[in-house]
Design an enzyme around this catalytic site. Structure first.
Site, PDB file in Angstrom:
ATOM      1  N   ASP A 167       0.806  -1.014  -0.391  1.00 44.18           N
ATOM      2  CA  ASP A 167       0.089   0.315  -0.102  1.00 44.18           C
ATOM      3  C   ASP A 167       1.255   1.522  -0.302  1.00 44.18           C
ATOM      4  OD1 ASP A 167      -2.391   1.826  -0.202  1.00 44.18           O
ATOM      5  OD2 ASP A 167      -3.049  -0.189   1.936  1.00 44.18           O
ATOM      6  N   ASP A 222     -10.091   3.460  -3.378  1.00 44.26           N
ATOM      7  CA  ASP A 222     -10.658   2.653  -3.257  1.00 44.26           C
ATOM      8  C   ASP A 222     -12.266   2.321  -3.993  1.00 44.26           C
ATOM      9  OD1 ASP A 222      -8.346   2.045  -1.811  1.00 44.26           O
ATOM     10  OD2 ASP A 222      -9.924   1.926   0.178  1.00 44.26           O
TER      11      ASP A 222
HETATM   12  C1  GLA Z   1      -5.673   1.260   1.463  1.00 37.79           C
HETATM   13  C2  GLA Z   1      -6.591   0.396   0.007  1.00 37.79           C
HETATM   14  C3  GLA Z   1      -6.959  -0.533   0.568  1.00 37.79           C
HETATM   15  C4  GLA Z   1      -6.995  -1.351   2.030  1.00 37.79           C
HETATM   16  C5  GLA Z   1      -6.553  -0.329   3.001  1.00 37.79           C
HETATM   17  C6  GLA Z   1      -5.800  -0.762   4.726  1.00 37.79           C
HETATM   18  O1  GLA Z   1      -6.958   1.860   1.725  1.00 37.79           O
HETATM   19  O2  GLA Z   1      -6.775   1.463  -1.758  1.00 37.79           O
HETATM   20  O3  GLA Z   1      -7.464  -1.400  -0.958  1.00 37.79           O
HETATM   21  O4  GLA Z   1      -5.517  -2.047   1.427  1.00 37.79           O
HETATM   22  O5  GLA Z   1      -5.851   0.952   2.885  1.00 37.79           O
HETATM   23  O6  GLA Z   1      -6.200  -0.175   5.475  1.00 37.79           O
END
Ligand code: GLA
Length: 409
Positions: A167, A222
């Site tokens: 990430d 997301d």
């Molecule tokens: C980010 C990523 C998500 C998930 C969250 C976890 O938002 O884009 O897919 O992994 O972190 O905290």
């Protein structure tokens, strides 16, 4: 004098040219070593990765029982046999770093440790994935990998990880290309084949540079469990149709071993209708997206199962040619999408974003075919052959729905 000077000049020019040539040669030798170390494809994910990830449903509410139950359910429900392979723990599994800087698992949530959990997942004929972040802390505030890349890659390899999602939270002014290259090298140095899933949200346009760094890269923020309008959530979360519009134009950058990732699936999480989930799943398949389920597999209903386990749609996603399909026609809410398949066939998706049933036609031109071609047409949601291609195909498509065909081979 004139003659001598000319000869001397020639000699000087020759020496200078030789020096320049040598330095160019040594520069390009250095470059090719750099390419080999940093930029060689790892040979993994020749078709888009398939699996399950804990985040979309469980978020931080995870423990070893959830992961074990999911692995059991992947087998019992037929998900494994439909092709879903990787069981990936997302954020919030971490404990602290030990005195030597090695990462540990949260002792309350994962008392048996990650190695035992990975062994369990492997014993079910599945593969195991883990999560970290290129900053100081993960998005959930757990210890991340900046400055510990080689140590963490080694730890994941020792635990038996087959997949790393990496990430981009809390990275400050880190350069994404450099940060992901360091972890790619660390994974390579670990000696274990580990699929590298880059979760940088598309900010630094990884499709332009990450082909030999990661096996998949997020192209957007997301996903939220909504079709076209977000009901709640943060401003970095997007409904399915918005993600589709961001991911679609990037189709030329995907291919075997390196995929655009429009984020994990929401199918079965409750926010959309069955038609909308069928559209979501079909669009991911025609875009050759990674198919990472994000629902509670142990408790999924039959509708969810029939969507996630539609083997004919999965076969479109997993087609060996590895071309990302894209939109070839649009008129308001009506769209035609085409994905070339190995063997010369085409997957064709008729997509209706509107609120009323719509009639949509795909033509030979849109398929990139001469008009004279005759071929078999199969409906991939009705699971039946529906006649012969004779230059076009027409269907009435439900609101927010799709009709999906395979034409030819
Ligand atoms: C980010 C990523 C998500 C998930 C969250 C976890 O938002 O884009 O897919 O992994 O972190 O905290």
């Amino acid at each position: 004098m004139y003659r001598l000077a000319t000869t001397a000049n020639r000699l000087a020019t020759f020496v200078l040219a030789a020096i320049m040539l040598l330095s160019v040669a040594s520069q390009s030798a250095a470059q090719s070593i750099q390419e080999m170390v940093n930029k060689a494809p790892n040979g993994l994910a020749l078709t888009p990765p398939m699996g399950w990830n804990s985040w979309n449903h469980f978020q931080c509410d995870i423990n070893e029982k959830v992961i074990r139950d999911t692995a059991d359910a992947m087998v019992a429900s037929g998900m494994r046999d439909a092709g879903y392979q990787y069981v990936v723990i997302d954020d919030c599994w971490h404990g602290h770093r030990d005195a030597n800087g090695f990462i540990t698992a949260d002792p309350q949530r994962f008392p048996s440790g990650i190695k035992a959990l990975a062994d369990y997942v492997h014993s079910k004929g599945l593969k195991f994935g883990i999560y970290s972040d290129a900053g100081r802390l993960t998005c959930g505030g757990r210890p991340a990998s900046e400055g510990h890349e080689y140590q963490d890659a080694l730890t994941y390899a020792r635990w038996g990880a087959d997949y790393l999602k990496y990430d981009w939270c809390n990275t400050g002014d880190r350069n994404a290309q450099e940060a992901y290259a360091v972890m790619a090298d660390a994974l390579r140095a670990s000696g274990r084949p580990i699929v590298f899933s880059m979760c940088e949200w598309g900010t630094a346009k990884p499709w332009l540079w990450a082909k030999n760094t990661g096996n998949l890269w997020r192209t957007t923020g997301d996903i939220s469990d909504d079709f076209a309008v977000k009901k709640k959530g943060h401003d970095w979360e997007h409904p399915v149709t918005m993600i589709v519009d961001l991911n679609e134009p990037l189709w030329p950058f995907a291919g075997p071993g390196h995929w655009n990732d429009p984020d994990m699936l929401e199918v079965g999480n409750g926010g959309m209708t069955p038609d909308e989930y069928r559209s979501h799943f079909s669009l991911w398949a025609i875009m050759a997206a990674p198919l990472i389920a994000g629902n509670d597999i142990a408790r999924m209903d039959d509708t969810t199962k029939s969507i996630l386990e539609n083997k004919e749609v999965i076969a479109v996603d997993q087609d060996a040619l590895g071309v990302q399909g894209h939109r070839v026609w649009k008129d308001g809410d009506r769209e035609v999408w085409v994905k070339p398949l190995s063997g010369g066939g085409r997957a064709v998706l008729l997509f209706n974003r509107g609120e009323a049933p719509a009639s949509i036609t795909a033509t030979a031109d849109e398929l990139g075919w001469p008009s004279g071609i005759r071929a078999k047409v199969r409906d991939l949601w009705a699971h039946k052959d529906v006649g012969r291609w004779n230059g076009s195909i027409l269907a009435t498509v439900e609101p927010h729905g799709v009709t999906m065909f395979r034409v030819g081979a």
